[in-house]
Design a protein around this motif. Structure first.
Motif, PDB file in Angstrom:
ATOM      1  N   SER A 194       0.868  -1.154   0.073  1.00  0.00           N
ATOM      2  CA  SER A 194      -0.018   0.010  -0.016  1.00  0.00           C
ATOM      3  C   SER A 194       0.978   1.243  -0.041  1.00  0.00           C
ATOM      4  N   ARG A 195       2.041   1.240   0.890  1.00  0.00           N
ATOM      5  CA  ARG A 195       2.831   2.557   0.960  1.00  0.00           C
ATOM      6  C   ARG A 195       3.636   2.552  -0.348  1.00  0.00           C
ATOM      7  N   ILE A 196       4.024   1.514  -0.994  1.00  0.00           N
ATOM      8  CA  ILE A 196       4.699   1.608  -2.479  1.00  0.00           C
ATOM      9  C   ILE A 196       3.916   2.298  -3.431  1.00  0.00           C
ATOM     10  N   ALA A 197       2.418   2.048  -3.424  1.00  0.00           N
ATOM     11  CA  ALA A 197       1.592   2.770  -4.207  1.00  0.00           C
ATOM     12  C   ALA A 197       1.974   4.432  -4.564  1.00  0.00           C
ATOM     13  N   LYS A 198       2.619   4.813  -3.244  1.00  0.00           N
ATOM     14  CA  LYS A 198       2.737   6.280  -3.439  1.00  0.00           C
ATOM     15  C   LYS A 198       3.846   6.437  -4.443  1.00  0.00           C
ATOM     16  N   SER A 199       4.720   5.566  -4.966  1.00  0.00           N
ATOM     17  CA  SER A 199       5.898   5.813  -5.581  1.00  0.00           C
ATOM     18  C   SER A 199       5.365   5.503  -7.084  1.00  0.00           C
ATOM     19  N   LEU A 200       4.159   5.297  -7.404  1.00  0.00           N
ATOM     20  CA  LEU A 200       3.683   5.036  -8.840  1.00  0.00           C
ATOM     21  C   LEU A 200       3.993   6.579  -9.618  1.00  0.00           C
ATOM     22  N   ALA A 201       4.474   6.187 -10.682  1.00  0.00           N
ATOM     23  CA  ALA A 201       4.723   7.709 -11.541  1.00  0.00           C
ATOM     24  C   ALA A 201       3.499   8.152 -11.741  1.00  0.00           C
ATOM     25  N   THR A 202       2.729   7.582 -12.585  1.00  0.00           N
ATOM     26  CA  THR A 202       1.435   8.240 -13.100  1.00  0.00           C
ATOM     27  C   THR A 202       0.298   7.242 -12.961  1.00  0.00           C
ATOM     28  N   ILE A 203      -1.005   7.571 -12.968  1.00  0.00           N
ATOM     29  CA  ILE A 203      -2.077   6.674 -13.071  1.00  0.00           C
ATOM     30  C   ILE A 203      -2.782   7.026 -14.230  1.00  0.00           C
ATOM     31  N   ASP A 204      -3.024   6.058 -15.135  1.00  0.00           N
ATOM     32  CA  ASP A 204      -3.745   6.106 -16.427  1.00  0.00           C
ATOM     33  C   ASP A 204      -5.355   5.671 -16.075  1.00  0.00           C
ATOM     34  N   LEU A 205      -6.346   6.561 -15.707  1.00  0.00           N
ATOM     35  CA  LEU A 205      -7.503   6.462 -15.405  1.00  0.00           C
ATOM     36  C   LEU A 205      -8.285   5.434 -16.426  1.00  0.00           C
ATOM     37  N   LEU A 206      -7.896   5.695 -17.842  1.00  0.00           N
ATOM     38  CA  LEU A 206      -8.545   4.879 -18.845  1.00  0.00           C
ATOM     39  C   LEU A 206      -7.789   3.717 -19.154  1.00  0.00           C
ATOM     40  N   ASP A 207      -6.824   3.218 -18.380  1.00  0.00           N
ATOM     41  CA  ASP A 207      -6.135   1.743 -18.405  1.00  0.00           C
ATOM     42  C   ASP A 207      -5.572   1.700 -17.281  1.00  0.00           C
ATOM     43  N   LEU A 208      -6.252   0.640 -16.189  1.00  0.00           N
ATOM     44  CA  LEU A 208      -5.915   0.401 -14.933  1.00  0.00           C
ATOM     45  C   LEU A 208      -5.067  -1.001 -15.067  1.00  0.00           C
ATOM     46  N   SER A 209      -4.849  -1.599 -16.108  1.00  0.00           N
ATOM     47  CA  SER A 209      -4.320  -2.778 -16.217  1.00  0.00           C
ATOM     48  C   SER A 209      -2.999  -2.836 -15.634  1.00  0.00           C
ATOM     49  N   PRO A 210      -2.017  -2.011 -15.961  1.00  0.00           N
ATOM     50  CA  PRO A 210      -0.750  -1.850 -15.119  1.00  0.00           C
ATOM     51  C   PRO A 210      -0.922  -2.037 -13.413  1.00  0.00           C
ATOM     52  N   LEU A 211      -1.827  -1.770 -12.779  1.00  0.00           N
ATOM     53  CA  LEU A 211      -2.042  -1.905 -11.628  1.00  0.00           C
ATOM     54  C   LEU A 211      -2.442  -3.296 -11.076  1.00  0.00           C
ATOM     55  N   ALA A 212      -2.756  -4.155 -11.947  1.00  0.00           N
ATOM     56  CA  ALA A 212      -3.286  -5.555 -11.761  1.00  0.00           C
ATOM     57  C   ALA A 212      -2.129  -6.121 -10.833  1.00  0.00           C
ATOM     58  N   PRO A 213      -0.952  -5.962 -10.671  1.00  0.00           N
ATOM     59  CA  PRO A 213      -0.204  -6.733  -9.516  1.00  0.00           C
ATOM     60  C   PRO A 213      -0.572  -6.411  -8.395  1.00  0.00           C
TER      61      PRO A 213
END
Length: 334
Positions: free
Chosen positions: A171-190
């Motif tokens: 959950s804390r590592i999510a703060k390090s995400l570079a960007t969030i593409d709202l139209l494609d959340l598949s990269p967040l599947a892990p």
């Protein structure tokens, strides 16, 4: 070592050792000759009850170290899979993955607390023996449960600690995400996959403990164990994606604020009679805002809910398989 083979090896060796001792000492033959072995008997006394309990403990003590090892490995592998969305070099991702570890201090404290709890458990499971920790009163089957019981409690609490640690770290590592593409959340599947893995590990433990329901007298403690594991399963599923959930919600709020500001700026020109030719951008902004509003703030899909529902059926299926397996064994031996 593979967690699967570690668990199979531990449980297999313990069960083999137990059955060899039972056969060498003649206790297994005595159980069959005495007519005590009733595969579908839910109320059993003495040896049959103790053998059932010992078998479950052998299965649990093999499962727990394997699940603990797999929980830690899966957390580290998830970080490596997220390299692109974390925008880190392989070396930086390796270093980040190494931060998923357990504190030795907490392991000791949790282990001691679990051991103390295990010492009290025989006093709440009927029938309560007069001196549950007096080795002189133990039959060979009871000895297995008395020895393995504290170990299973310690490893169960360690597994819970490992899942909590991995989940909060993800959950804390999510703060390090570079960007969030709202139209494609598949990269967040892990992140979602990590939550599902954690949930499956806990449901797997409950599935083995559900074999205790073949016997009577375990309803009270199974309600406690089942309730605790199910509550932990919900936490284990949601905690790894909570940081992503907050990032999605924040990105969604920013995108909607931008779209609304752009619509407000375009509105005067859109309302002007001579601006009829400029309505294309207005339509695009409205369509974009609608797409952003439809984005789910939790990165779950229909398959996620389906898998969770199937996971929850595992304890019932395991209990049923245990009944059938015992009946088949009884037909073979008797």
């Amino acid at each position: 070592m593979s967690p699967l083979w570690l668990g199979v090896g531990i449980s297999g060796l313990l069960l083999l050792f137990m059955f060899v001792i039972e056969m060498v000492t003649g206790r297994w033959a005595g159980l069959l000759v005495g007519g005590e072995f009733d595969p579908l008997a839910r109320v059993s006394e003495g040896m049959l009850r103790d053998i059932r309990i010992a078998i479950v403990h052998c299965l649990v003590i093999g499962y727990l170290p394997a699940a603990l090892l797999y929980a830690m490995r899966s957390g580290r592998c998830t970080v490596l899979v997220l390299q692109k969305v974390l925008a880190c070099t392989p070396e930086e991702c390796e270093a980040l993955a190494e931060t998923i570890r357990l504190s030795t201090r907490y392991l000791v404290i949790i282990g001691l607390a679990a051991f103390a709890t295990a010492l009290l458990s025989p006093y709440v499971v009927p029938p309560v023996p007069e001196a549950p920790w007096n080795p002189a009163t133990w039959s060979p089957e009871v000895a297995w449960a008395r020895i393995l019981g504290p170990l299973t409690m310690v490893f169960s609490w360690w597994l819970a600690y490992a899942i909590i640690s991995v989940s909060l770290r993800m959950s804390r590592i999510a703060k390090s995400l570079a960007t969030i593409d709202l139209l494609d959340l598949s990269p967040l599947a892990p992140f979602t996959q990590q939550g599902l893995t954690n949930a499956l590990l806990l449901i797997g433990l409950l599935s083995i403990w559900s074999l205790m329901m073949i016997e009577t007298g375990f309803g009270q403690i199974m309600v406690v164990i089942g309730g605790a594991i199910l509550a932990g399963t919900i936490f284990a599923l949601l905690a790894p994606v909570y940081g992503v959930h907050k990032r999605i919600r924040k990105s969604k709020e920013e995108a909607l604020a931008w779209a609304n500001a752009e619509l407000a700026a375009e509105q005067p020109a859109f309302m002007a009679p001579q601006a009829g030719q400029e309505s294309g951008r207005m339509s695009d902004l409205v369509a974009y805002r609608s797409m952003v509003e439809s984005v789910h703030e939790w990165p779950f899909t229909l398959s996620t809910y389906t898998r969770v529902a199937l996971y929850l059926l595992l304890p019932v299926v395991t209990w049923g398989v245990g009944l059938v397996a015992e009946e088949i064994l009884g037909n073979i031996l008797l």
